[in-house]
Design an enzyme around this catalytic site. Structure first.
Site, short mmCIF file in Angstrom:
data_model
loop_
_atom_site.label_atom_id
_atom_site.label_comp_id
_atom_site.label_asym_id
_atom_site.label_seq_id
_atom_site.Cartn_x
_atom_site.Cartn_y
_atom_site.Cartn_z
N GLY A 201 0.78 -1.23 0.00
CA GLY A 201 0.00 0.00 0.00
C GLY A 201 0.81 1.28 0.00
CG ASN B 168 4.42 0.22 -15.00
OD1 ASN B 168 3.95 -0.75 -14.40
ND2 ASN B 168 5.18 1.12 -14.41
CE1 TYR C 180 -0.38 5.50 -10.96
CE2 TYR C 180 0.31 5.27 -13.23
CZ TYR C 180 0.62 5.45 -11.90
OH TYR C 180 1.93 5.59 -11.51
N GLY D 42 2.53 2.73 -2.50
CA GLY D 42 2.24 3.55 -3.68
C GLY D 42 0.91 4.27 -3.53
#
Length: 154
Positions: free
Chosen positions: A92, A121, A128, A94
């Site tokens: 967690g 990626n 995202y 990031g």
């Protein structure tokens, strides 16, 4: 894990993490920065960073700087580098860096948070997408450096 702002004294940790990002992205051939460069960028306010630390060791970074978003009529933050050391992924860190940066974006009156991601990626893109970031596929990045930059300036 704690998240805290980086200072110029953190340049060695910032250097280590950004260099590890360049290695992960297979871009070490383009990496030219030094610890002194990061100390100067942080000292001058040209860039800021948040560090994720575990037991006093920096294991993740979000390095960012302000931009002008003319179409939105305000300032934005550009997230230049987001990276967590491989041994610390999945815990967690990031997401914690992104949340802290989102809070800072709003608290300081910025209207948007933007960044790039390499098209290969998949783990980052999935993250995202989960947080609601939208891809701006109509834009293509360009960069001018070295001899090309000098030639244009001549």
């Amino acid at each position: 894990m704690t998240i805290r702002p980086a200072s110029p004294a953190d340049a060695p940790a910032v250097f280590r993490l950004v260099r590890a990002l360049a290695e992960y992205e297979e871009l070490l051939g383009e990496f030219r920065a030094t610890e002194a460069d990061f100390a100067r960028l942080l000292d001058q306010g040209a860039a800021r960073a948040l560090l994720a630390e575990v037991e006093g060791e920096a294991v993740g970074i979000a390095l960012f700087y302000p931009t002008a978003l003319t179409f939105l009529g305000g300032r934005g933050l550009w997230l230049e580098d987001l990276f967590v050391l491989p041994a610390h992924r999945g815990a967690g860190h990031g997401m914690a860096l992104l949340r802290a940066l989102a809070r800072l974006t709003l608290e300081e009156g910025f209207v948007a948070l933007e960044w790039n991601v390499l098209d290969w990626n998949a783990p980052a893109i999935a993250l995202y997408d989960r947080i609601g970031a939208t891809a701006r596929t109509q834009w293509t990045d360009r960069r001018l450096t070295g001899a090309a930059l000098s030639a244009l300036a001549a």
